[in-house]
Design an enzyme around this catalytic site. Structure first.
Site, PDB file in Angstrom:
ATOM      1  N   HIS A 112      61.734  63.374  14.807  1.00 22.51           N
ATOM      2  CA  HIS A 112      61.991  63.883  16.246  1.00 22.51           C
ATOM      3  C   HIS A 112      62.033  62.785  17.261  1.00 22.51           C
ATOM      4  O   HIS A 112      62.855  63.061  18.247  1.00 22.51           O
ATOM      5  CB  HIS A 112      61.064  64.841  16.460  1.00 22.51           C
ATOM      6  N   ASP A 126      63.434  59.199  25.170  1.00 24.46           N
ATOM      7  CA  ASP A 126      63.357  60.596  24.315  1.00 24.46           C
ATOM      8  C   ASP A 126      64.039  60.806  23.041  1.00 24.46           C
ATOM      9  O   ASP A 126      65.334  60.237  23.140  1.00 24.46           O
ATOM     10  CB  ASP A 126      63.625  61.544  25.256  1.00 24.46           C
TER      11      ASP A 126
HETATM   12  C1  GDG Z   1      59.969  65.905  20.486  1.00 22.37           C
HETATM   13  C2  GDG Z   1      60.781  64.924  20.803  1.00 22.37           C
HETATM   14  C3  GDG Z   1      62.721  66.075  20.693  1.00 22.37           C
HETATM   15  C4  GDG Z   1      57.590  73.099  27.655  1.00 22.37           C
HETATM   16  N1  GDG Z   1      56.885  73.373  28.406  1.00 22.37           N
HETATM   17  C5  GDG Z   1      56.660  74.863  27.879  1.00 22.37           C
HETATM   18  C6  GDG Z   1      57.421  74.869  27.035  1.00 22.37           C
HETATM   19  N2  GDG Z   1      58.042  73.592  26.759  1.00 22.37           N
HETATM   20  C7  GDG Z   1      59.101  73.739  25.592  1.00 22.37           C
HETATM   21  C8  GDG Z   1      60.275  73.437  26.301  1.00 22.37           C
HETATM   22  C9  GDG Z   1      61.112  72.730  24.836  1.00 22.37           C
HETATM   23  C10 GDG Z   1      59.768  72.084  24.320  1.00 22.37           C
HETATM   24  O1  GDG Z   1      58.548  72.737  24.762  1.00 22.37           O
HETATM   25  C11 GDG Z   1      59.868  70.312  24.815  1.00 22.37           C
HETATM   26  O2  GDG Z   1      60.658  69.878  23.941  1.00 22.37           O
HETATM   27  P1  GDG Z   1      61.167  68.491  24.213  1.00 22.37           P
HETATM   28  O3  GDG Z   1      62.452  68.135  23.492  1.00 22.37           O
HETATM   29  O4  GDG Z   1      61.455  68.128  25.650  1.00 22.37           O
HETATM   30  O5  GDG Z   1      59.951  67.376  23.901  1.00 22.37           O
HETATM   31  P2  GDG Z   1      58.750  66.896  22.801  1.00 22.37           P
HETATM   32  O6  GDG Z   1      57.574  67.968  22.925  1.00 22.37           O
HETATM   33  O7  GDG Z   1      58.320  65.728  23.254  1.00 22.37           O
HETATM   34  O8  GDG Z   1      59.463  67.134  21.404  1.00 22.37           O
HETATM   35  C12 GDG Z   1      61.884  65.322  21.548  1.00 22.37           C
HETATM   36  C13 GDG Z   1      61.945  67.522  20.228  1.00 22.37           C
HETATM   37  O9  GDG Z   1      60.836  66.661  19.527  1.00 22.37           O
HETATM   38  C14 GDG Z   1      62.597  68.116  19.071  1.00 22.37           C
HETATM   39  O10 GDG Z   1      63.077  67.458  18.260  1.00 22.37           O
HETATM   40  O11 GDG Z   1      63.828  66.717  21.535  1.00 22.37           O
HETATM   41  O12 GDG Z   1      62.708  64.100  22.052  1.00 22.37           O
HETATM   42  O13 GDG Z   1      59.735  63.917  21.720  1.00 22.37           O
HETATM   43  O14 GDG Z   1      61.450  73.595  24.022  1.00 22.37           O
HETATM   44  O15 GDG Z   1      60.993  74.681  26.426  1.00 22.37           O
HETATM   45  N3  GDG Z   1      57.386  75.932  26.264  1.00 22.37           N
HETATM   46  C15 GDG Z   1      56.218  76.985  26.650  1.00 22.37           C
HETATM   47  N4  GDG Z   1      55.503  76.900  27.699  1.00 22.37           N
HETATM   48  C16 GDG Z   1      55.679  75.666  28.347  1.00 22.37           C
HETATM   49  O16 GDG Z   1      55.056  75.860  29.374  1.00 22.37           O
HETATM   50  N5  GDG Z   1      56.760  78.141  25.980  1.00 22.37           N
END
Ligand code: GDG
Length: 468
Positions: free
Chosen positions: A155, A364
């Site tokens: 990821h 990222d």
């Molecule tokens: C890894 C990789 C890759 C955020 N705050 C809340 C919440 N979120 C959700 C968002 C989104 C998810 O969490 C975060 O996804 P990201 O992709 O931005 O980030 P990482 O956690 O770093 O994930 C990344 C990912 O894996 C998938 O392959 O994209 O690059 O680092 O869905 O909406 N959800 C809730 N409450 C919050 O306060 N329910």
């Protein structure tokens, strides 16, 4: 049809009332289609870890969860995974630490995952492993006798060999990865970095064709599987939650001002300090916009036991305090900075209400928030996505307003541009993003990965690898 066994460091065991996040929904859909099992840590620590996983079943999916003891949590999870691999793979060489004991714990934990998973496996299972915590799992499973197709999806970014080789055990990690049959990455540069690393250890002849690497008689498929979102589900969530109390209260608090929103786990890779400074610069260099825009940053705490995370939290509190102290008015707080979690549908409602979504990681793998922001918009009057070129998502969402997250002048300019962008241009950019989001959806992601994994059924040569 083969059963799909998904393995990740952390799993979401269904609890009454708790809705799973987007990634979990995608994985569950894949597992439900195939009578699946999800295996991993339940997020709990105990004085001594249990020998047997706990088993639960819901909607055709089996959940097998294990716990960690305190030392495993500290040395494996906080130590090697989040103190060594995470910073290095995000190019934070200064923040990277290596410690033999932590690596020993990493090897032991990969072996424990394998030991506890093996008795649950059936002969025709497809095993889909997730992320950097489990690079060595396939190797350990094969040492324990499993000979079923195994794939790993990473990821996070895969770094260039010149960064990777800072890790003293990089050769062992690469070798262990070759025990998988399929290695999936978010973007083309990630897969090329991996292939470059293989070529540098085993020679260019290891790159047998554009999609495979072959070492010691084993052929491993390498590919790009960009993770996506479910656009229709997000549209529904965003529309429905606009009538929720949380959304109404947030909107009422704006007093008619425009909203700029950021949503990120509190992590140094997300570029939050740089983003806050750019917003301060925007208010300074475009004083006509003071009191006309509110920046809402939602940043739930993560990994707060790792020192670097406590440091970034302090920096953000200082920057927020300074900006609000400088520019606030009696009825206007320029930055609303919240270290708390919101339900996913409420977040989608917030995003739909925003004129600007600001997603500026310094590195990222993909960044799902960027995709969620675009998916949540009203196509008739969409907001503008400001996106860092350092996010994997930038390779697909080319019609976002692109920024370099270190360039605060450029970012201040981008905020000004987004703030004044005419409706026709906003629609045009949004339409182009929607097309990509529909094509590279969460469904396309898991279907293409599992199909690739299935294509290796019946051709798993024995494991015989040697660096040289
Ligand atoms: C890894 C990789 C890759 C955020 N705050 C809340 C919440 N979120 C959700 C968002 C989104 C998810 O969490 C975060 O996804 P990201 O992709 O931005 O980030 P990482 O956690 O770093 O994930 C990344 C990912 O894996 C998938 O392959 O994209 O690059 O680092 O869905 O909406 N959800 C809730 N409450 C919050 O306060 N329910």
């Amino acid at each position: 049809m083969s059963r799909l066994v998904a393995v990740s460091n952390r799993i979401s065991v269904p609890k009454r009332g708790a809705a799973p996040g987007g990634l979990a929904v995608g994985l569950l859909a894949a597992m439900q289609a195939r009578r699946g099992m999800w295996f991993g840590w339940d997020g709990e620590t105990a004085a001594a870890a249990a020998d047997e996983p706990s088993i639960a079943r819901k909607d055709g999916v089996t959940y097998a969860s294990i716990d960690f003891d305190e030392a495993e949590y500290k040395d494996f999870y906080l130590g090697f995974c989040n103190g060594t691999l995470w910073p290095l793979f995000h190019y934070f060489i200064d923040g990277f630490r290596y410690n033999d004991e932590h690596y020993d714990a990493y090897q032991r934990m990969n072996a424990r995952y394998a030991r506890q998973l093996l008795p649950l496996l059936e002969p025709d299972d497809l095993i889909w492993v997730h992320d950097y915590h489990l690079f060595q799992l396939a190797q350990k499973l094969r040492e324990g006798g499993a000979n079923t197709p195994m794939g790993l999806f990473l990821h996070i970014p895969f770094p260039h060999i010149e960064v990777l080789r800072v890790l003293p055990v990089y050769g062992e990690i690469l070798q262990a990865m070759l025990a998988y049959d399929v290695l999936g990455f978010q973007t083309e540069p990630d897969v090329q970095n991996f292939r470059g690393a293989v070529a540098s250890v085993w020679g260019p002849q290891a790159l047998t064709n554009e999609r495979t690497v072959s070492v010691g008689g084993r052929r491993v498929i390498t590919g790009v599987f960009p993770i996506g979102v479910d656009v229709d589900a997000i549209q529904r969530e965003a529309i429905d939650s606009q009538n929720s109390d949380a959304c109404k209260r947030m909107l009422a608090g704006l007093l008619g001002r425009k909203l700029m929103i950021g949503v990120d786990r509190l992590d140094y890779s997300k570029g939050l300090v740089e983003r806050f400074k750019a917003y301060e610069r925007f208010l300074e260099t475009h004083p006509e916009n003071q009191n006309r825009v509110t920046f809402l940053q939602i940043a739930p705490l993560s990994r707060s036991d790792v020192r670097a995370y406590a440091e970034i939290r302090r920096d953000l509190e200082q920057t927020t305090g300074r900006t609000n102290g400088r520019f606030a008015d009696t009825d206007w707080t320029p930055i609303r900075y919240l270290n708390r979690n919101f339900p996913h549908d409420v977040l989608m409602g917030f995003m739909r209400s925003a004129l600007i979504g600001i997603v500026t990681p310094v590195r990222d793998g993909m960044n799902l928030v960027a995709k969620e922001f675009a998916a949540a918009q009203d196509p008739a009057d969409p907001g503008v996505l400001i996106l860092s070129t350092m996010a994997g998502a930038a390779r697909e969402l080319a019609s976002a307003v692109m920024v370099n997250p270190y360039d605060s002048r450029g970012m201040a300019h981008a905020i000004q541009l987004a703030f004044n962008m005419p409706l026709a241009e906003r629609r045009e950019r949004h339409q182009a993003m929607l097309e990509v989001l529909h094509k590279n959806s969460i469904n396309a992601w898991h279907t293409s990965f599992v199909d690739t994994l299935e294509s290796v059924v019946g051709r798993q040569p024995a494991l015989k690898l040697r660096a040289g």
